[in-house]
Design a protein around this motif. Structure first.
Motif, mmCIF file in Angstrom:
data_model
loop_
_atom_site.group_PDB
_atom_site.id
_atom_site.type_symbol
_atom_site.label_atom_id
_atom_site.label_comp_id
_atom_site.label_asym_id
_atom_site.label_seq_id
_atom_site.Cartn_x
_atom_site.Cartn_y
_atom_site.Cartn_z
ATOM 1 N N ALA A 178 0.779 -1.233 -0.090
ATOM 2 C CA ALA A 178 0.155 -0.055 -0.108
ATOM 3 C C ALA A 178 0.948 1.045 0.021
ATOM 4 N N ALA A 179 1.955 1.158 0.613
ATOM 5 C CA ALA A 179 2.807 2.085 0.834
ATOM 6 C C ALA A 179 3.512 2.510 -0.707
ATOM 7 N N LYS A 180 4.040 1.602 -1.242
ATOM 8 C CA LYS A 180 4.333 1.666 -2.750
ATOM 9 C C LYS A 180 3.424 2.300 -3.685
ATOM 10 N N LEU A 181 2.010 1.893 -3.408
ATOM 11 C CA LEU A 181 1.241 2.237 -4.496
ATOM 12 C C LEU A 181 0.313 3.555 -3.670
ATOM 13 N N LYS A 182 0.964 4.156 -2.961
ATOM 14 C CA LYS A 182 0.179 5.240 -2.431
ATOM 15 C C LYS A 182 -1.198 4.929 -2.042
ATOM 16 N N GLU A 183 -1.600 4.083 -1.488
ATOM 17 C CA GLU A 183 -2.999 3.965 -0.967
ATOM 18 C C GLU A 183 -3.154 3.914 0.657
ATOM 19 N N PRO A 184 -3.273 5.115 0.886
ATOM 20 C CA PRO A 184 -3.418 5.264 2.536
ATOM 21 C C PRO A 184 -4.463 4.279 3.398
ATOM 22 N N ASN A 185 -5.746 4.106 2.714
ATOM 23 C CA ASN A 185 -6.418 3.565 3.183
ATOM 24 C C ASN A 185 -6.115 1.916 3.392
ATOM 25 N N TYR A 186 -5.495 1.334 2.598
ATOM 26 C CA TYR A 186 -5.082 -0.120 2.873
ATOM 27 C C TYR A 186 -3.930 0.055 3.986
ATOM 28 N N ARG A 187 -3.201 0.972 3.990
ATOM 29 C CA ARG A 187 -2.187 1.145 5.124
ATOM 30 C C ARG A 187 -2.902 1.542 6.478
ATOM 31 N N GLY A 188 -4.152 2.126 6.445
ATOM 32 C CA GLY A 188 -4.710 2.359 7.857
ATOM 33 C C GLY A 188 -5.428 0.963 8.035
ATOM 34 N N ILE A 189 -5.887 0.250 7.078
ATOM 35 C CA ILE A 189 -6.334 -1.141 7.609
ATOM 36 C C ILE A 189 -5.401 -1.793 8.212
ATOM 37 N N ALA A 190 -4.169 -1.951 7.456
ATOM 38 C CA ALA A 190 -3.113 -2.947 8.103
ATOM 39 C C ALA A 190 -2.729 -2.457 9.522
ATOM 40 N N LEU A 191 -2.620 -1.264 9.620
ATOM 41 C CA LEU A 191 -2.125 -0.697 10.958
ATOM 42 C C LEU A 191 -3.073 -1.274 12.115
ATOM 43 N N VAL A 192 -4.667 -1.032 11.785
ATOM 44 C CA VAL A 192 -5.547 -1.647 12.465
ATOM 45 C C VAL A 192 -5.507 -3.130 13.095
ATOM 46 N N TYR A 193 -5.077 -3.862 11.782
ATOM 47 C CA TYR A 193 -4.994 -5.340 12.119
ATOM 48 C C TYR A 193 -3.725 -5.501 12.841
ATOM 49 N N LYS A 194 -2.617 -4.880 12.547
ATOM 50 C CA LYS A 194 -1.482 -4.988 13.698
ATOM 51 C C LYS A 194 -1.780 -4.698 14.824
ATOM 52 N N SER A 195 -2.340 -3.653 15.101
ATOM 53 C CA SER A 195 -2.442 -3.079 16.625
ATOM 54 C C SER A 195 -3.458 -4.103 17.378
ATOM 55 N N TRP A 196 -4.549 -4.497 16.596
ATOM 56 C CA TRP A 196 -5.223 -5.656 17.226
ATOM 57 C C TRP A 196 -4.783 -6.964 17.493
ATOM 58 N N ALA A 197 -4.140 -7.408 16.302
ATOM 59 C CA ALA A 197 -3.476 -8.766 16.472
ATOM 60 C C ALA A 197 -2.385 -8.863 17.725
ATOM 61 N N TYR A 198 -1.529 -7.712 17.560
ATOM 62 C CA TYR A 198 -0.155 -7.714 18.681
ATOM 63 C C TYR A 198 -0.880 -7.353 20.033
ATOM 64 N N SER A 199 -1.944 -6.712 20.298
ATOM 65 C CA SER A 199 -2.378 -6.436 21.416
ATOM 66 C C SER A 199 -2.781 -7.689 22.052
#
Length: 501
Positions: free
Chosen positions: A121-142
């Motif tokens: 998503a970062a390479k493709l400049k897609e902020p919404n996919y980046r946001g979703i990935a950060l939510v999943y990362k925070s949810w799963a790691y928590s």
């Protein structure tokens, strides 16, 4: 044989083994035909990996792990159900937690996908996919750090490259990073744009309607609701992390930090019931689904007293009654088949069983925050009532008009803080039905609900505070594991994680 070999490699070995298998198989087939690649190209398969291609598959796989562990781990430990017989002397209902008895391996596999989605998503400049990935990362790691304590985090992704000797990060540092990630996700989400490559199976944030993407609006609400959950989890550590300040800031600006406001917002993977996205219990045999476990007396007796309408979608009556068994019973006891209530078959195909976070939980969080003096906009009672109501809506049952005024349900407005908190957490416990490990985490944080101790639980067995690390780490990552164990103060279920000390 070709396809079976690939599938087996992917299932059992992760990316490194899968790639090795693919390379080996490709070499063995290269001499078969000069036009092998041309002849065996599937025109229906995507020609390149995109965030959308990976997202839906990851969403499905990770929620399946959580739904299964909710039933197999949390429900037994937290006295939702108990086994019909248990002669070995062990078992979660007797507070015996085996090393790695949780989602360690699965989660790190899925988190590799999450990191790849973010990078793409970062390479493709897609902020919404980046946001979703950060939510999943925070949810799963928590969830991972709440299970084990200190875990590989900042360098965990390097395991994909074969670097297994990764350090364990301290839980305080992990939580600090996760909270920052959720703040970043809240900013990244662009509610005016669709997901270019589609793929979202949770909120269907794949299209814009009237200039607004309603799915991205909900992802943003999930990010902030999850952040409130995590901040409240850290309540005991308010002196080390600015918990109160962050909560106050979020509550004071709902436009900047929107959270769930109705059942329509809740983060639930709704199984479509079409191949391959079935409820994980879809094909479960009766002997595995309901003949081996029954609801406990602790769980069902209150529901019976309150005449809780959620009994019908959750449990099978026996002789017109909902009946439960003891938890933590002696090894000499065995309950007969079919004499007590267990899970309904309707749950096996229920679309909304893939629960990550609900509106009911958010209202419970606000009820507790109101009790602690935060300005939530409503009283603790109003949030408490809203939480119960939301759970009824979530499970599709009609709540009786007098339900909130019944003796076992009505909010004790004149009670002490602890009495009111116990009420809030007890209702939260019921609303956590099939929600990963959250009721156990909340029990550890608050002490509620107060669970009866079964007569078959050995005196030396304490209620567990964490899951011991997987045994195979002793050979895969011994030096870093030893550092983590020393930092944690041991590696058994009696050791408390940082936020619980």
């Amino acid at each position: 044989m070709y396809h079976n070999s690939i599938n087996n490699a992917i299932k059992t070995g992760g990316r490194v083994k899968a790639v090795a298998a693919l390379v080996g198989l490709s070499l063995s087939f290269v001499s078969c035909t000069k036009n092998f690649q041309e002849l065996n190209t599937d025109p229906n398969r995507p020609k390149e990996i995109t965030p959308g291609v990976m997202l839906g598959q990851m969403q499905y796989r990770i929620i399946n792990s959580n739904v299964n562990t909710a039933r197999d781990f949390t429900h037994q430990l937290m006295q939702v159900d108990a086994p019909r017989s248990s002669t070995s002397g062990g078992g979660l209902h007797r507070y015996v937690v085996n090393p790695g008895q949780a989602v360690w391996s699965n989660y790190y596999t899925y988190l590799t996908d999450v990191e790849e989605i973010y990078s793409l998503a970062a390479k493709l400049k897609e902020p919404n996919y980046r946001g979703i990935a950060l939510v999943y990362k925070s949810w799963a790691y928590s969830i991972l750090t709440d299970l084990y304590g200190d875990i590989p985090y900042s360098q965990a992704i390097h395991a994909v490259d074969g670097v297994l000797q990764v350090p364990f990060d301290k839980q305080k540092d992990i939580y600090t990073s996760l909270l920052a990630n959720l703040d970043s996700a809240n900013i990244l989400f662009d509610q005016t744009k669709a997901l270019t490559y589609g793929g979202d199976l949770v909120y269907s944030a794949n299209a814009v309607t009237g200039g607004v993407n309603p799915g991205i609006v909900k992802w943003r609400k999930f990010a902030n609701s999850l952040r409130l959950r995590m901040l409240l989890r850290l309540w005991k550590k308010s002196g080390e992390i600015n918990v109160t300040e962050q909560i106050t800031t979020m509550l004071a600006d709902p436009a900047k930090y929107p959270v769930f406001t109705s059942n329509a917002d809740e983060a639930i993977f709704r199984y479509p019931g079409t191949f391959p996205y079935f409820n994980p219990f879809y094909n479960a045999r009766q002997v595995d689904w309901r003949d081996g476990n029954y609801v406990t007396k602790f769980f069902i007796d209150k529901m019976n007293t309150d005449e809780d309408p959620r009994r019908a979608p959750w449990w099978i009556p026996v002789g017109g009654l909902y009946k439960g068994i003891e938890s933590g019973f002696p090894t000499t006891l065995e309950y007969p088949v079919g004499a007590n209530s267990s899970y309904t078959d309707a749950l096996k195909t229920l679309p909304q069983l893939g629960i990550m976070m609900t509106y009911s939980e958010l209202e419970s969080i606000k009820a507790e925050l109101a009790l602690r003096g935060f300005n939530t906009g409503l009283t603790a009672k109003r949030h408490y009532d809203a939480s119960i109501t939301a759970s009824m809506v979530q499970w599709g049952v009609a709540m009786p008009g007098d339900y909130l005024a019944r003796p076992g349900v009505i909010f004790n407005a004149a009670g002490t803080f602890e009495q009111q908190l116990e009420q809030v957490i007890l209702q939260k416990y019921y609303a956590y039905f099939f929600v990963d490990y959250q009721s156990w985490f909340e029990k550890r944080r608050t002490g509620y609900p107060v669970l009866p101790r079964g007569t078959g639980i050995p005196a030396e067995n304490n209620f567990p505070f964490r899951v011991p690390y997987p045994s195979y780490l002793q050979s895969l990552n011994p030096e870093n594991l030893a550092v983590a164990i020393t930092s944690m103060g041991g590696d058994n279920s009696d050791v408390k994680v940082w936020w619980d000390k």
